[in-house]
Design an enzyme around this catalytic site. Structure first.
Site, PDB file in Angstrom:
ATOM      1  NE  ARG A 395      26.596  78.723  12.209  1.00  0.00           N
ATOM      2  CZ  ARG A 395      27.451  79.073  11.252  1.00  0.00           C
ATOM      3  NH1 ARG A 395      27.808  78.210  10.314  1.00  0.00           N
ATOM      4  NH2 ARG A 395      27.944  80.303  11.213  1.00  0.00           N
ATOM      5  CB  CYS A 396      24.363  72.653   7.507  1.00  0.00           C
ATOM      6  SG  CYS A 396      25.922  72.122   8.235  1.00  0.00           S
TER       7      CYS A 396
END
Length: 406
Positions: A395-396
């Site tokens: 996600r990052c």
């Protein structure tokens, strides 16, 4: 110009922006990595191979993958964009007026892919032509930086975040990341895919000092149904949350913003390091973030341009109300206390949802991945032995540009 809309965290992901490890990570050393917000130095070649597997996993699922370096290179083809970027990245007040002018002129003649490489990877005194002479040059070592590298560009989630019909171009909390925002401002203003686009710029696209009103995309979860969840972390402040909430309400893009206070330590750097939305009623969480004593508020419009604040009994209750469901299902980090702490540190909770119940995550988090599997969540595993050392997961490392609502 294309339509961009992100209606949720879990709807079908259609387009995403990534940044492949490059020169900026090659500039990381044991002596500068802390200043540049990394805990360790990475094998850049291996990190690049792992990132390619990540990108190809998304492509195999039918998701468009755009690379930040390509977008920045194409943006530099626009003369106004190049001039603006050189003015913002090469400051007279930092380098002196004559040296700054010489550097800008030299960079302006550079092929655009090479210039994009330096805008993210940095520039040392040893890389400039010997013909550029100045007192500033004479008083610096060849390995000193004229422009510092931006290794955290790897985490495209943070610098900007798309929320329903608009984007927040985020004022970053740490000096090591603040120049990243200018690269994204230029892309969203001048790149043909975005220029003149029918989208709202909520926050962060002004030439002002945002002071304590900082905001980072890793703290912003677009949970859908008119709601946004924002973590107040070591990077995102209540001031930043209020500015974004007011803009969302002004443009009628959200009905409520849930703000949750996070522990202020490295392992909880952003909300998505401890919590992600992975199915309609399901969140992956590190238990610390859903303790009963964690403070949580719901912000709604007060009808006069301001904010109404309601203290919530628990974060879980606030989520159930916002999503209109009876009971949220929580999948906690796997293993015993020691294994769970290790896997949270290695981003077991930081998964990227591609569609309801299907996520991408690091293969090394075997205990948490097993819990996902038992809960009916499909994990598409990617290697992360090097990428994970940057303290960011799937996600990052991704900025959704188009995603369906729920």
């Amino acid at each position: 110009m294309e339509k961009h809309f992100v209606g949720s965290e879990i709807g079908q992901l259609r387009s995403v922006m990534l940044h492949r490890p490059n020169l900026s990570l090659k500039r990381l050393t044991p002596s500068n990595c802390q200043e540049l917000l990394f805990d360790d130095v990475l094998s850049v070649e291996r990190a690049g191979e792992e990132h390619d597997i990540f990108a190809n996993t998304l492509r195999q699922q039918g998701i468009e993958v755009l690379l930040l370096t390509d977008l920045l290179t194409q943006t530099l083809d626009v003369a106004d964009a190049k001039a603006w970027l050189l003015d913002t990245q090469i400051s007279d007040y930092r380098l002196g007026p004559t040296f700054a002018a010489d550097i800008r002129a030299w960079l302006a003649d550079m092929p655009h892919r090479e210039l994009a490489r330096h805008l993210s990877g940095g520039l040392t005194y040893g890389e400039i032509p010997a013909s550029i002479k100045n007192m500033v040059v004479d008083t610096h070592d060849i390995n000193d930086f004229i422009m510092k590298p931006l290794p955290n560009h790897l985490f495209t989630r943070d610098t900007s975040c798309w929320i329903y019909n608009g984007v927040s171009i985020n004022p970053m909390a740490k000096p090591a990341r603040q120049r990243e925002t200018n690269n994204l401002r230029a892309i969203y203003r001048w790149h043909p895919q975005f220029a003149g686009g029918d989208f709202i710029k909520y926050f962060g696209d002004e030439d002002i000092n945002y002071d304590h009103a900082t905001l980072e995309g890793g703290d912003v979860l677009v949970i859908g149904r008119g709601a946004v969840l924002i973590g107040m972390s070591e990077r995102t402040t209540p001031q930043g949350v209020e500015f974004l909430a007011q803009a969302l309400f002004k443009h009628r893009q959200a009905e409520r913003v849930i703000a949750v206070e996070l522990p202020k330590h490295r392992s909880c750097m952003h909300l998505d390091t401890v919590m992600t939305h992975i199915d309609i009623d399901t969140f992956s969480v590190y238990p610390e973030v859903v303790r009963p004593d964690v403070q949580c508020w719901t912000l709604t419009p007060d009808g006069r341009g301001g904010l109404k604040r309601t203290q919530e009994s628990t974060l879980v209750h606030a989520l159930e109300t916002a999503l209109g469901i009876d009971q949220v299902r929580l999948i906690t980090t796997g293993g015993d206390a020691f294994e769970a702490e290790r896997e949270q540190w290695n981003d077991a909770n930081n998964v990227l949802t591609l569609r309801p119940g299907v996520v991408v995550g690091y293969e090394r988090n075997i205990w948490t991945n097993e819990k996902y599997d038992k809960a009916g969540i499909t994990v598409l595993p990617i290697p992360g032995d090097e990428l994970g050392r940057g303290r960011g997961g799937a996600r990052c490392m991704s900025c959704p540009l188009e995603r369906d609502g729920i």
